[in-house]
Write an enzyme that holds these catalytic residues in place. Sequence first.
Site, PDB file in Angstrom:
ATOM      1  N   TYR A  87       0.866  -1.184   0.000  1.00  0.00           N
ATOM      2  CA  TYR A  87       0.000   0.000   0.000  1.00  0.00           C
ATOM      3  C   TYR A  87       0.896   1.226   0.000  1.00  0.00           C
ATOM      4  O   TYR A  87       1.904   1.284   0.710  1.00  0.00           O
ATOM      5  CB  TYR A  87      -0.872   0.013   1.263  1.00  0.00           C
ATOM      6  CG  TYR A  87      -1.717   1.259   1.418  1.00  0.00           C
ATOM      7  CD1 TYR A  87      -3.009   1.307   0.918  1.00  0.00           C
ATOM      8  CD2 TYR A  87      -1.213   2.397   2.055  1.00  0.00           C
ATOM      9  CE1 TYR A  87      -3.787   2.449   1.054  1.00  0.00           C
ATOM     10  CE2 TYR A  87      -1.978   3.552   2.188  1.00  0.00           C
ATOM     11  CZ  TYR A  87      -3.264   3.559   1.681  1.00  0.00           C
ATOM     12  OH  TYR A  87      -4.032   4.694   1.817  1.00  0.00           O
ATOM     13  N   GLU A 106      -3.330   7.692  -3.956  1.00  0.00           N
ATOM     14  CA  GLU A 106      -3.192   6.377  -3.342  1.00  0.00           C
ATOM     15  C   GLU A 106      -2.978   5.311  -4.406  1.00  0.00           C
ATOM     16  O   GLU A 106      -3.672   5.287  -5.411  1.00  0.00           O
ATOM     17  CB  GLU A 106      -4.473   6.075  -2.552  1.00  0.00           C
ATOM     18  CG  GLU A 106      -4.488   4.740  -1.842  1.00  0.00           C
ATOM     19  CD  GLU A 106      -5.841   4.477  -1.188  1.00  0.00           C
ATOM     20  OE1 GLU A 106      -5.956   4.684   0.027  1.00  0.00           O
ATOM     21  OE2 GLU A 106      -6.791   4.088  -1.903  1.00  0.00           O
TER      22      GLU A 106
END
Lengths: 323, 399
Positions: B113, B201
């Site tokens: 992530y 993101e």
Amino acid sequence: MAIIINADTKVICQGITGSFGALHTQGCLYYGSKIVGGVTPGKGGLSDENDLPIFNTVEDAAQATGADATMIFVPPPFAADAVLEALDAEVRVICCITEGVPVADMVRTRAVIDERNHGRSLDEQFVLIGPNCPGVITPGPKTGSGESRRDPYTNKGCKIGIMPGYINKHVSEAKTGKAVGIVSRSGTLTYEAVWQTSNVGFGQSTCVGIGGDPVRGVGFIECLERFQADPDTHGVMMIGEIGGTDEEAAAEWAKSNMTKPVAAFIAGRTAPPGRRMGHAGAIISGGQGDAASKIAALKKCGFEIAETPADMGAAMGRAMGVL
Amino acid sequence: MKVHEFQGRELLADAGVPVPAGAVVESIEEAASAYKSVTSESDTKLAVVKAQVHAGGRGKAGFVKLVRSAEEATEAARFMLSHRMVSPQTPPDGLEVTKLLIAAGVDIAKEYYLAITTDRATRRNVLIASAEGGVEIEKVAEENPDAIVKELIHPLMGLQPHQARRVAFKLGFTGKQVGQAVKIMLALSNAYQRLDCSLAEINPLIVTPKNDAHPDGQVLAIDAKFNFDDNAMFRQKKVAEMFDASEENPMELRATRFGLNYIALDGSIGCLVNGAGLAMATMDIIKHHGGDPANFLDVGGSATEEAVTEAFRIILSDKAVKGVLVNIFGGIMRCDVIAQAIVNAAKEVGFEVPLVVRLEGTNVEEGRHILEKAKSDIPTMQAATDLGDAAKKVCAAVG
């Protein structure tokens, strides 16, 4: 006393010839603030409709008038630059009313201000208020009608920004003989708190609208610190809202540093997560910033909580032991 | 402001972040050729078809599908373009899907992530990374906070290579992966600052299995999510053009055009308030007295009579509204402007539902006078003395 500004504060307006700048310059003059001039690049040498001198730069204005505060009404793309120009000219109190300033601009601007304030005492620090805020007021007792510059509302107060001045009460007009400080992320909720605390018999020492953006100038703690040190402030009302963790941090700070009574209201108990509630900073995201956790933190740290926005004055009264 | 996944991939690719081949289709017929083009260089012939809507919960709703042939891609496209997508994040009757992303499937050895956002507490942008990718980062943060790596980004210097290297090593990248991951982090950080993002993101960031061509595997971005600072759109023309009006509530869009801040909710009491904080607080006090707000509406400080009249039209066009509460504490906003707008709205639309008005602040006497004169024309109107009184009255009137 009071905090940040007082009756002697000399104020200029950046963006004095814009429609909002002109309107609120007049509003502040009529309240009784010492507005000494304004800045509009290219209009230096002229005067505004109230016969105030206009300068091309903040530096010129500050040198000619001795101003130690400025209120900024320039459009959002130029607001951060206006703040930095005031900082460069060593204007101590910089109040940025402008709404819609890009967050990235404030991240950089705030970093520069923090650098300049490093190592300075509380009294010597530059104070940025806002952006996206209603301003700051240190009320004075009513001495006039407030309908013209010659007959201002008070001769012992100072208002910078867009707040309605007449709702404020000076401590000498308050039936309890006590004054509270108010610090808030929301403009109109500040007015509501002023109104309600006046109705339960308090005056206000100073009211600071710190603004609704995620990155801004002074926050709750910087204001609480000044209110704690101010002998004319007998208690503090803090008005927060959903988003971020500033209220939690302020609660912890107050627990170890405040001896004065504190009350608080948090707006947004019923706000849905993930939606920005008007203010750029008012959003519950990533599981953080909801009202319930803020209220729990404030209660734990000794704040008297206003359960509804109609309960703010009473909550302050309970905290001060007069109700 | 949000953009679609396919637009996020474009922005990533522009920034120099490697993403698997992808194509956008808007019809069932285009799906087969798009599938063929994105899988032309892959051995597995695996691709993924994804509905392009902002709402989450796509996978569970059947709007993300793995396909292994042009026929399967066409079938998936047929389903997604001819059904409305219903998930917990959509309205109950679902959303129409008009665009699909077809992207090459890649083998995944490990997921990570990676994100950048603005940290309000430190007032800096922060890089957030975790070796537990592909899952909700909030969950990781809650259950295993040590698995999250953070680097604060200097406001004037930006993310530095040594910071990115530190993150890469902490996440466990090895060999040539380190350089690739560092490059991606720096590119993401540059894009975040250059495009005025509020969130950038990559989830998941992946490493492909080792093979002869890539002995250390390849680091790729599989899914991208960008949010942008609405305040900065004046200098982000390209991003602003990506705005998809069909993703927005039509009433909210209409309000925006008049400079009003409106959010539709599912209760029965319409609210008209000046100031965002007071508008939120008004919703809270309605709920406190047993009612349910139908909306959040901040008319702002400088709204004209026309804009406030439009605000009443928007509130009254919601059929669920059984009562209206006007709560104004005039600062810049003048009470007489609001009062005149109430009179206009009464003439034009009519208040068939109960209307409770609480006015205080600038020009309040003029405002009250205007309403007093119009009283006989607005029979459902009641005045309230303060905020608590107003909330009680409107909740009682709605029942």
